[in-house]
Write an enzyme that holds these catalytic residues in place. Structure first.
Site, mmCIF file in Angstrom:
data_model
loop_
_atom_site.group_PDB
_atom_site.id
_atom_site.type_symbol
_atom_site.label_atom_id
_atom_site.label_comp_id
_atom_site.label_asym_id
_atom_site.label_seq_id
_atom_site.Cartn_x
_atom_site.Cartn_y
_atom_site.Cartn_z
ATOM 1 N N CYS A 209 -7.540 1.692 2.086
ATOM 2 C CA CYS A 209 -8.513 0.824 1.544
ATOM 3 C C CYS A 209 -8.207 0.773 0.021
ATOM 4 O O CYS A 209 -8.026 1.349 -0.816
ATOM 5 C CB CYS A 209 -10.010 1.887 1.094
ATOM 6 S SG CYS A 209 -11.161 0.926 0.493
ATOM 7 N N SER B 120 0.894 -1.373 -0.127
ATOM 8 C CA SER B 120 -0.039 -0.057 0.015
ATOM 9 C C SER B 120 1.023 1.268 0.005
ATOM 10 O O SER B 120 0.376 2.139 -0.614
ATOM 11 C CB SER B 120 -1.045 0.116 1.139
ATOM 12 O OG SER B 120 -1.601 -1.245 1.211
ATOM 13 N N HIS C 97 -15.411 -0.632 3.955
ATOM 14 C CA HIS C 97 -14.907 0.863 4.514
ATOM 15 C C HIS C 97 -16.357 1.289 4.052
ATOM 16 O O HIS C 97 -16.367 2.783 4.309
ATOM 17 C CB HIS C 97 -13.779 1.636 3.763
ATOM 18 C CG HIS C 97 -12.624 0.848 4.212
ATOM 19 N ND1 HIS C 97 -11.862 -0.088 3.263
ATOM 20 C CD2 HIS C 97 -11.935 0.936 5.374
ATOM 21 C CE1 HIS C 97 -10.756 -0.476 4.154
ATOM 22 N NE2 HIS C 97 -10.909 0.144 5.284
#
Lengths: 612, 375
Positions: free
Chosen positions: A374, A320, A361
């Site tokens: 996310c 990420s 989310h």
């Protein structure tokens, strides 16, 4: 009384003329020969005379001392004892080598080979063993005349006060091999007895090696030295002042605690590398005087691969943390819209596959998506932005190529470009799922911690990326220090609003997002975690990248811990400790600074350079 | 003979006045030059090398010098048989009792003094051979006389050759030829014997066991300058001359000399010091001194009426000339290294005494041969 010659006229016949004729012929022949030797061939013979008369003994130069940015010695010079042998004398007393070999605990044949190599100068001492302990050296010195032909000399040798912490930055020195000789020949220098093999020692070999001194000796017919004709003193190598902060580096290694990982910190304003730690590390001093076979095997066979520089020579899926690149690509492509929301049901559907997110989310904006990392949002953003734009942006930010930091064997990482796909995939096909993977820093994508630190440095300075470098300044003997000028590699033009959005989201990552464990009281700073999957059965690689402070950043950092789990759990606290120390926010800083100042005063020589 | 007898009763002062000063001076210059070269060579060596010893040798050499300058040469002639026997006995003693140095047995010890009988043999054979031929002046042109004179020489020459000392035996052969020339032996005999000798040497070369290997090697080395010890020595001396150039490196400044590049530099190779430090100029000066010395000795021979005196002068001239020419030529790589010293200059007691005795004898002969018209 007068004495008068008899008025005689001796007969000058052939008989009496035989003598003057022979004498005249002989003397004339001798004169002609002298004329030939002294006038005709005089210059040539004088030249040969010089050749026969002179020889030179090389005196090794001390390698340049390497300091950290605050003048602490990272690599110094010490005197070691070497055992020398005068071949002509040792040969006459052949029992000597056996005795010496026994004292040194080495193989007699090895010593005999060294003596043989030096036999062309039979009356000059030749080194047969380096780095002899002081006790053995003094025993040999005491025995003196009982060991004919054997002597003890001292020789400057590289020494590392903290050989483990800086091993991956400094490298080590060892006897040159063919490649070293060839490389240095290209640089127009001859290798010394030891050359740098890795790291700073390797890259700056020409600067650090200095110039060997020479003692020019006149020798006699048996090549025994008769007198010293001249001496060129050895010129020590240039002093190198690195941008590394030794305290920071030590702290980073300590924080990694021996688990495989790396910490790279960069000053985002100029590209100076403040810390480049790789763990586990090895003891560079094992190499001085010759690493033993057992030690070498232990190092090279260790499953944790201590010889691998994980900070620059190893690459990992960034996970990420790569979302910063996706954001930059989206901004450039025009797909970046902070107001747009996307619904996260806990997965992203691509084709007939579902890509999992870390949570459900719900409807999520860019800011929250980055804060909570996310995957669904960024999968969508990636798909909308397109693989090409992301790949191009990644390459522009320094991925898929070496940063050209002053280290050896840097990894390029990997961006799965179309060429790469064509070459390595069968069939060479790019799937929609690959774009999704790219959006969350997975798939074939690989980056080094150094590249990641350099990426976050770009964000910290709002679009300016500098050439990362370790060398702050080189100070050659008798010359002003040569400062390394910061070089901008890459500039990203983006509206301030974009940077505000990106950095405030990164600040929230720490404040209330995935990296709350990186919180530092009294400091607002920015970060991004990464938890990169690489094998199903293993834990994820734990990443954290960040910069601090949020306004006017002074440090950009990337932390990687192999297979350590979530980035926020493992990497983030390590980064926080390093940042806190660098910004002098930890309680222990003052005490540490004090002891460091005291230590450096002892370590450093009188000519200790100081950075600022 | 009549003149000699008349002179023998002359007052000593008269003899002194009749000294051939130019001859003495040229010998003195050569001796001094030799000392200078030796001093330079010994510089930096332990105890200054052999310079002091040579000074001592020179002082001791005054004894044979005065002895041969003072005693009537006729005295040697009267005792020629004894001289011959002593000579042969000493040479035989060397082989039986002498000690070795450098691969050859050449030395005898007499108390503290060590000497080489082969050097004395040179002067002794001059005297005995001159006596031998002087007493056969009536048959001097006969081949049989020449043959007998060869037999006279043969025993000492063989004894010297056996030591082995090729150089000294060659010198003695040169003495034999010189004395023969001075004594009136037909020149065709002399040169004929040289031709025969050349043939014999050629045979000796190809016949195994006659010449020692080292003697052959020296000859071979001369033609291959970079091989072996002897070639090395010759090459180094060549380099010393080349380094000296025209004007030399300056007295006491020879670098080859300091490097001890030339083995035996103070004995046979002393001229290399002059070549390096004095250059071509120095060499020519020394050659000039030798030439003048030879000229004066030649005058002694030329102006002597008495065949005995003539032959003494001729024998000494031949010996000195042979030594000088062969020594310089071997140093300059024109001849093989045969180990002959340079008269007056090389270090070595017996050689120096021989030279000084020879000069004494020459002065003696010269003084006695000059007729005095007014006294």
């Amino acid at each position: 009384m007068f004495v008068i010659h008899a008025p005689r006229r001796p007969v000058l016949d052939a008989r009496v003329l035989v003598f003057p004729v022979i004498a005249g012929l002989a003397l004339a022949a001798i004169f002609l020969r002298l004329w030939y030797l002294q006038v005709v061939k005089g210059d040539e013979l004088s030249e040969r005379a010089r050749f026969f008369r002179n020889t030179a003994v090389s005196r090794p130069a001390p390698r340049g001392i390497v300091f950290d940015r605050k003048g602490r010695v990272l690599a110094g010079v010490r005197s070691v004892y070497v055992v020398t042998a005068i071949p002509a004398i040792v040969r006459k007393n052949d029992w000597v080598l056996g005795k010496i070999a026994e004292m040194l605990g080495t193989d007699e044949q090895k010593l005999a080979d060294r003596v043989k190599d030096a036999a062309w100068r039979p009356y000059l001492p030749a080194t047969i063993m380096v780095n002899v302990g002081v006790q053995i050296a003094s025993r040999i010195a005491e025995l003196g005349a009982d060991l004919p032909g054997i002597g003890i000399e001292s020789q400057p040798m590289r020494t590392y006060p903290d050989p483990k912490t800086f091993a991956h930055v400094l490298g080590y020195v060892w006897t040159p091999n063919e490649n070293d000789v060839a490389r240095l020949a290209d640089l127009d220098v001859k290798p010394a007895a030891y050359v740098g093999k890795l790291g700073i020692e390797y890259v700056y070999e020409k600067d650090l090696m200095g110039a060997a001194g020479q003692e020019r000796l006149e020798v006699d017919a048996k090549r025994r030295p008769v007198r010293l004709v001249g001496r060129d003193n050895a010129v020590p190598g240039a002093q190198a002042i690195l941008s590394i902060d030794a305290e920071l580096q030590r702290l980073a290694v300590e924080q990694l605690g021996g688990r495989p990982g790396a910490v790279v910190a960069i000053d985002p304003n100029n590209g100076e590398v403040l810390c480049l730690a790789s763990s586990p590390t090895y003891d560079a001093s094992l190499f001085d005087g010759g690493i033993s076979h057992a030690d070498w095997e232990r190092l090279s066979d260790n499953p944790d691969r201590p010889l691998l520089n994980r900070a620059a020579s190893a690459s990992y899926a960034p996970g990420s943390a790569f979302k910063l690149v996706v954001s930059l690509a989206a901004m450039r492509k025009g797909t970046f819209d902070p107001n747009r929301t996307f619904y996260c049901p806990g997965y992203y559907t691509v084709g007939n596959r579902k890509s999992k997110c870390l949570g459900q989310h719900g409807s999520i904006s860019y800011h929250e998506a980055l804060t909570k990392s996310c995957n669904t949002y960024f999968s969508d953003l990636a798909v909308r932005t397109g693989a090409d734009a992301i790949r191009d942006e990644a390459i522009a930010c320094g991925f898929n190529s070496q940063t050209l930091v002053d280290l050896r064997s840097e990894s390029r990482g990997l961006v799965p470009t179309e060429e790469w796909i064509d070459k390595h995939r069968k069939p060479p096909q790019w799937y929609a799922g690959d774009t999704v993977n790219l959006g969350i820093g997975q798939g074939e994508l690989r980056a080094t911690p150094l590249q990641m630190a350099n990426l976050v440095a770009l964000v910290a300075t709002r679009g300016r990326q500098y050439q990362p470098h370790l060398m702050h300044a080189l100070r050659r003997p008798g010359a002003p220090a040569e400062l390394t000028q910061p070089a901008m590699l890459h500039q990203v033009d983006a509206p301030e609003a974009f940077w505000d959005e990106l950095t405030s989201a990164m600040a929230d990552v720490i404040d209330r997002g995935t990296a709350v464990r990186a919180k530092i009281p009294g400091l607002r700073w920015a970060g991004k975690t990464g938890s990169a999957e690489h094998k199903h059965e293993k834990k994820t690689h734990s990443w954290f990248i960040g910069f601090a402070p949020l306004d006017h950043p002074r440090i950009a950092i990337a932390v990687l811990a192999e297979e350590a789990g979530h980035g926020g759990d493992v990497a983030a606290p390590v980064a926080a400790a390093v940042v806190r120390h660098y910004l002098r926010l930890d309680a222990s800083t003052k005490a540490a600074a004090k002891s460091a100042a005291a230590a450096s005063a002892v370590e450093a020589s009188a000519a200790r350079p100081s950075l600022r | 003979m009549a003149t000699l007898r008349a002179m023998s009763g002359a007052p000593r002062i008269a003899l002194l006045r009749r000294i051939d000063w130019p001859l003495l001076a040229s010998a003195g210059i050569l001796l001094a030059g030799g000392l200078l070269a030796l001093y330079s060579e010994g510089l930096g060596k332990e105890g200054g090398g052999n310079f002091r010893k040579q000074l001592l040798n020179m002082s001791l050499g005054l004894v044979p010098f005065v002895l041969f300058a003072w005693l009537d040469p006729a005295a040697w002639r009267r005792r020629a048989h004894a001289l011959y026997i002593v000579n042969v006995l000493m040479l035989a003693a060397v082989l039986a009792l002498g000690f070795r140095a450098g691969g050859a047995q050449r030395w005898l010890s007499l108390g503290p003094i060590q000497f080489q009988p082969s050097e004395l043999a040179k002067l002794f054979t001059v005297l005995t051979l001159a006596t031998f031929l002087a007493s056969r002046q009536d048959s001097i042109r006969k081949l049989s006389t020449f043959g007998l004179s060869f037999l006279h020489m043969l025993l000492p020459v063989l004894l010297v050759f056996k030591q082995p000392h090729l150089g000294a035996s060659l010198v003695m052969l040169a003495i034999w030829l010189s004395v023969s020339i001075a004594g009136g032996v037909p020149l065709r005999f002399v040169f004929g014997s040289v031709a025969v000798a050349a043939g014999v040497l050629g045979l000796a070369w190809v016949t195994p066991g006659v010449l020692h290997d080292y003697q052959k090697e020296r000859v071979i080395a001369m033609f291959h300058s970079d091989v072996q010890e002897n070639g090395y020595q010759a090459l180094r001396s060549e380099i010393a001359f080349g380094a000296g150039g025209v004007f030399g490196e300056g007295y006491l400044r020879g670098e080859q000399k300091q490097g001890r590049f030339i083995p035996e530099q103070n004995t046979d190779f002393i001229f290399t010091v002059i070549g390096e430090e004095g250059g071509l100029v120095g060499c020519v000066l020394v050659l000039g001194a030798f030439a003048f010395f030879f000229y004066r000795v030649w005058l002694v021979m030329l102006e002597a009426d008495d065949p005995y005196a003539k032959m003494i002068a001729g024998g000494i001239l031949g010996m000195m000339l042979f030594h000088t020419a062969v020594n310089l030529m071997m140093i300059l790589q024109m001849l093989p290294v045969v180990g002959l010293w340079l008269p007056f200059m090389s270090y070595g007691g017996t050689a120096l005494w021989l030279c000084m005795a020879s000069v004494g004898l020459l002065l003696n002969v010269r003084a006695r041969e000059r007729p005095v018209l007014f006294g």
